[in-house]
Design a protein around this motif. Sequence first.
Motif, PDB file in Angstrom:
ATOM      1  N   LEU A 113       5.593  -0.980  -2.852  1.00 40.37           N
ATOM      2  CA  LEU A 113       4.920  -0.664  -1.588  1.00 40.37           C
ATOM      3  C   LEU A 113       5.902   0.097  -0.706  1.00 40.37           C
ATOM      4  O   LEU A 113       6.854  -0.460  -0.176  1.00 40.37           O
ATOM      5  N   SER A 114       5.659   1.384  -0.553  1.00 39.23           N
ATOM      6  CA  SER A 114       6.599   2.275   0.120  1.00 39.23           C
ATOM      7  C   SER A 114       6.319   2.375   1.612  1.00 39.23           C
ATOM      8  O   SER A 114       5.162   2.370   2.049  1.00 39.23           O
ATOM      9  N   LEU A 115       7.381   2.505   2.402  1.00 37.64           N
ATOM     10  CA  LEU A 115       7.242   2.799   3.827  1.00 37.64           C
ATOM     11  C   LEU A 115       7.242   4.297   4.103  1.00 37.64           C
ATOM     12  O   LEU A 115       6.938   4.725   5.218  1.00 37.64           O
ATOM     13  N   ASP A 116       7.568   5.073   3.118  1.00 37.60           N
ATOM     14  CA  ASP A 116       7.660   6.522   3.267  1.00 37.60           C
ATOM     15  C   ASP A 116       6.261   7.135   3.257  1.00 37.60           C
ATOM     16  O   ASP A 116       5.517   7.008   2.283  1.00 37.60           O
ATOM     17  N   LYS A 117       5.916   7.837   4.336  1.00 33.44           N
ATOM     18  CA  LYS A 117       4.581   8.426   4.450  1.00 33.44           C
ATOM     19  C   LYS A 117       4.319   9.483   3.379  1.00 33.44           C
ATOM     20  O   LYS A 117       3.175   9.878   3.167  1.00 33.44           O
ATOM     21  N   ALA A 118       5.366   9.936   2.716  1.00 36.46           N
ATOM     22  CA  ALA A 118       5.179  10.906   1.641  1.00 36.46           C
ATOM     23  C   ALA A 118       4.360  10.316   0.492  1.00 36.46           C
ATOM     24  O   ALA A 118       3.780  11.058  -0.306  1.00 36.46           O
ATOM     25  N   HIS A 119       4.287   8.985   0.419  1.00 31.96           N
ATOM     26  CA  HIS A 119       3.537   8.335  -0.647  1.00 31.96           C
ATOM     27  C   HIS A 119       2.085   8.043  -0.247  1.00 31.96           C
ATOM     28  O   HIS A 119       1.340   7.461  -1.035  1.00 31.96           O
ATOM     29  N   ALA A 120       1.700   8.425   0.962  1.00 21.70           N
ATOM     30  CA  ALA A 120       0.303   8.260   1.380  1.00 21.70           C
ATOM     31  C   ALA A 120      -0.561   9.337   0.736  1.00 21.70           C
ATOM     32  O   ALA A 120      -0.188  10.514   0.711  1.00 21.70           O
ATOM     33  N   ILE A 166       4.753  -2.951   9.451  1.00 23.85           N
ATOM     34  CA  ILE A 166       4.651  -1.501   9.325  1.00 23.85           C
ATOM     35  C   ILE A 166       3.816  -1.180   8.089  1.00 23.85           C
ATOM     36  O   ILE A 166       3.939  -1.831   7.054  1.00 23.85           O
ATOM     37  N   ARG A 167       2.929  -0.168   8.199  1.00 22.98           N
ATOM     38  CA  ARG A 167       2.038   0.184   7.081  1.00 22.98           C
ATOM     39  C   ARG A 167       2.829   0.532   5.827  1.00 22.98           C
ATOM     40  O   ARG A 167       3.953   1.015   5.906  1.00 22.98           O
ATOM     41  N   ARG A 168       2.241   0.271   4.702  1.00 16.71           N
ATOM     42  CA  ARG A 168       2.863   0.562   3.413  1.00 16.71           C
ATOM     43  C   ARG A 168       1.892   1.318   2.526  1.00 16.71           C
ATOM     44  O   ARG A 168       0.666   1.194   2.690  1.00 16.71           O
ATOM     45  N   PHE A 169       2.465   2.065   1.557  1.00 12.80           N
ATOM     46  CA  PHE A 169       1.655   2.877   0.655  1.00 12.80           C
ATOM     47  C   PHE A 169       2.081   2.593  -0.783  1.00 12.80           C
ATOM     48  O   PHE A 169       3.244   2.820  -1.137  1.00 12.80           O
ATOM     49  N   PRO A 170       1.192   2.073  -1.620  1.00 12.93           N
ATOM     50  CA  PRO A 170       1.562   1.807  -3.013  1.00 12.93           C
ATOM     51  C   PRO A 170       1.967   3.082  -3.744  1.00 12.93           C
ATOM     52  O   PRO A 170       1.269   4.099  -3.688  1.00 12.93           O
ATOM     53  N   ARG A 171       3.089   3.013  -4.469  1.00  9.10           N
ATOM     54  CA  ARG A 171       3.523   4.134  -5.296  1.00  9.10           C
ATOM     55  C   ARG A 171       2.659   4.253  -6.551  1.00  9.10           C
ATOM     56  O   ARG A 171       2.611   5.309  -7.176  1.00  9.10           O
ATOM     57  N   PRO A 186      -3.468  12.049   0.440  1.00  6.50           N
ATOM     58  CA  PRO A 186      -3.976  12.970   1.465  1.00  6.50           C
ATOM     59  C   PRO A 186      -5.181  12.389   2.211  1.00  6.50           C
ATOM     60  O   PRO A 186      -6.132  11.902   1.599  1.00  6.50           O
ATOM     61  N   GLY A 187      -5.097  12.402   3.542  1.00  2.86           N
ATOM     62  CA  GLY A 187      -6.205  11.927   4.357  1.00  2.86           C
ATOM     63  C   GLY A 187      -6.260  10.431   4.544  1.00  2.86           C
ATOM     64  O   GLY A 187      -7.146   9.920   5.238  1.00  2.86           O
ATOM     65  N   ASN A 188      -5.294   9.691   3.972  1.00  7.71           N
ATOM     66  CA  ASN A 188      -5.341   8.232   4.055  1.00  7.71           C
ATOM     67  C   ASN A 188      -4.554   7.656   5.220  1.00  7.71           C
ATOM     68  O   ASN A 188      -4.585   6.459   5.441  1.00  7.71           O
ATOM     69  N   TYR A 189      -3.827   8.495   5.928  1.00  9.23           N
ATOM     70  CA  TYR A 189      -3.030   7.974   7.036  1.00  9.23           C
ATOM     71  C   TYR A 189      -2.985   8.997   8.160  1.00  9.23           C
ATOM     72  O   TYR A 189      -2.661  10.160   7.934  1.00  9.23           O
ATOM     73  N   GLN A 190      -3.322   8.522   9.379  1.00 13.94           N
ATOM     74  CA  GLN A 190      -3.280   9.398  10.551  1.00 13.94           C
ATOM     75  C   GLN A 190      -2.598   8.685  11.713  1.00 13.94           C
ATOM     76  O   GLN A 190      -3.103   8.669  12.820  1.00 13.94           O
ATOM     77  N   GLY A 191      -1.483   8.050  11.415  1.00 14.13           N
ATOM     78  CA  GLY A 191      -0.767   7.338  12.456  1.00 14.13           C
ATOM     79  C   GLY A 191      -0.176   8.278  13.489  1.00 14.13           C
ATOM     80  O   GLY A 191      -0.208   9.496  13.346  1.00 14.13           O
ATOM     81  N   PHE A 192       0.383   7.674  14.556  1.00 13.89           N
ATOM     82  CA  PHE A 192       0.988   8.469  15.620  1.00 13.89           C
ATOM     83  C   PHE A 192       2.126   9.310  15.050  1.00 13.89           C
ATOM     84  O   PHE A 192       2.977   8.809  14.316  1.00 13.89           O
ATOM     85  N   LEU A 216      14.574   3.874   9.878  1.00 16.59           N
ATOM     86  CA  LEU A 216      14.500   2.854   8.834  1.00 16.59           C
ATOM     87  C   LEU A 216      13.082   2.374   8.562  1.00 16.59           C
ATOM     88  O   LEU A 216      12.792   1.874   7.474  1.00 16.59           O
ATOM     89  N   LEU A 217      12.184   2.504   9.542  1.00 14.83           N
ATOM     90  CA  LEU A 217      10.817   2.039   9.356  1.00 14.83           C
ATOM     91  C   LEU A 217       9.970   3.013   8.551  1.00 14.83           C
ATOM     92  O   LEU A 217       8.808   2.738   8.260  1.00 14.83           O
ATOM     93  N   ASN A 218      10.540   4.147   8.200  1.00 17.65           N
ATOM     94  CA  ASN A 218       9.820   5.137   7.391  1.00 17.65           C
ATOM     95  C   ASN A 218      10.554   5.449   6.096  1.00 17.65           C
ATOM     96  O   ASN A 218      10.266   6.462   5.464  1.00 17.65           O
ATOM     97  N   MET A 219      11.477   4.576   5.698  1.00 15.35           N
ATOM     98  CA  MET A 219      12.357   4.893   4.571  1.00 15.35           C
ATOM     99  C   MET A 219      12.339   3.823   3.495  1.00 15.35           C
ATOM    100  O   MET A 219      12.151   2.639   3.781  1.00 15.35           O
ATOM    101  N   ASP A 220      12.588   4.269   2.275  1.00 16.14           N
ATOM    102  CA  ASP A 220      12.812   3.401   1.120  1.00 16.14           C
ATOM    103  C   ASP A 220      14.238   3.635   0.633  1.00 16.14           C
ATOM    104  O   ASP A 220      14.895   4.605   1.026  1.00 16.14           O
ATOM    105  N   PRO A 221      14.727   2.762  -0.254  1.00 15.60           N
ATOM    106  CA  PRO A 221      16.002   3.068  -0.917  1.00 15.60           C
ATOM    107  C   PRO A 221      15.876   4.380  -1.702  1.00 15.60           C
ATOM    108  O   PRO A 221      14.782   4.698  -2.169  1.00 15.60           O
TER     109      PRO A 221
END
Length: 397
Positions: free
Chosen positions: A57-64, A286-291, A66-72, A82-87
Motif C-alpha cells: 500500500l503506497s503513499l506515493d500518488k504516482a501509484h494512483a 493518509i490515503r494509500r494506493f495498492p501497487r 488515473p482519475g482515482n485521486y483528486q486530493g488537495f 514523508l507523507l507522500n513517499m515510500d522507501p
Amino acid sequence: MTTSDLTVKALIADPYAGYAALRAIAPVHRVTGPDGLPVWLVTRYADVRQALADPRLSLDKAHAAPGNYQGFKLPPTLDANLLNMDPPDHTRIRRLVTKAFTTRRIAALRGPIEQVAEKLLDAMAPLGRTDLLTAYAGPLPITVICDLLGVPEGDRHDFRAWTDTLITPDPHRPQDAKAAVGAMLGFFTGLIERKRTAPADDLLSDLIAVRDDEDGHGRLSEDELTSLAFLILFAGYENTVHLIANAVLALLTHPEQLAALRTEPALIEGSFDEFARYDGPSPLSIRRFPREDVTIGGVTVPAGETVLLAIASANRDPDQFADPDRLDVRRRDSGHLSLGHGIHYCLGAPLARMETEIALTALLRRFPDLALDVPVEQLRHRPALRARGLLELPVRY
C-alpha cells in the motif's frame, strides 16, 4: 464488501457511532470520499493495523490509477514530504531527520514548554472564562513548534491563520487555500535562505546542515528540505492543538476520570495514549494506493484505487479494546493506532506526548474548578472528515 449509506456529513457529526455501524456490517466498505470519488474504507483494528505496515500500500500518488485521486494539490516544492513517499526515499529522509530530531533536542524543550504554559495560564487567570482553543491549546503548540524550527515570533500569527485555512478550507473560496499555500512556500523559502546564511541552534538549521553536507551522502534535495519544514510545522501544530483540546473536553465530560487525575497527578503522563485512542485528532490515515491487487479483510482492492484506513474506528474496535467507548485514564494496554504503525509511525510522537502531559498538568493544577461554559451539545467540530477538532472550547474557572 458493502456500500454504506452513511454520508461524510454523518461521519463528521458523530464519527464513533458511524464507524461502529460500519464495523458491525463489514470490515471494508466502498464509499464516496471527501473529494466525491469512490474509496475503500477499512474499519476494523486488525485490518487497519496490518494495512498501515503493508508495503504493497503506497503513499506515493504516482501509484494512483488515473482519475482515482483528486486530493488537495500542493506545489511540488511542498509535496516532496514523508507523507507522500515510500522507501527508499522515505527511509533516506526519515533517517536524516531523525539525526536532527534527537531525544536530547526534545528533552531540552521541557523547561521552555512549561514556561510557555504558565505564561498562557497567567494571562487566562483574571478572565474567569475563555475559549481554551484560542487562549491555550492553540498558542502552546504553535510556540513550541516554531521555537523548535526557529521561526521568528513575529511570523507565528500568520502560520496559525495559514494552517487553519488549509485544514478547514472554505469550499466557496478555494482561492484562500491556494493563497495560504503560496504564502507558506514563500516564507519557508526565505527563512531557509536566512538560516543558511546565519544558522542558529534550531531544527531547521540542523536540517539545512544535512542538506548542504559537502560529502553529498544521503542529502536532502532543496524541495525535500522545504516540504519537510512545512510538514513538521503543519503536523506539529495542528495535531497537538486538537489532541490537547480533545483531551480536555473528554475530561470535562467524564468527571470521574477528571477526579482521578486530580487525585493522582502522576496518572497524567501515562494517560496520553488513552486520550489519543479515545478521541484522536486524525480519524483517517493518509490515503494509500495498492501497487497490486490486495486483499484486505477478505475484500480484494484493485491496484491504484484509494484506500483510507479508519484510525478512529480501529481505536474503538471492541475486538481489541475492552469497553472501547469508555474513557479510562488508567488504561495501559492500549495499542492504539493514532500515532501510526510501522515505518510511518509518527516522528513527532515524543514531542506531542510531552506537550500534552505538560499542558494538562499545568491546566488542571492552576484551575481546580475548570468546567465547560456551554452545554456540550452546543460545541461544534471542524467540518472535516480527516481532522477531529473543535472550533472552540468555551470554559470557565
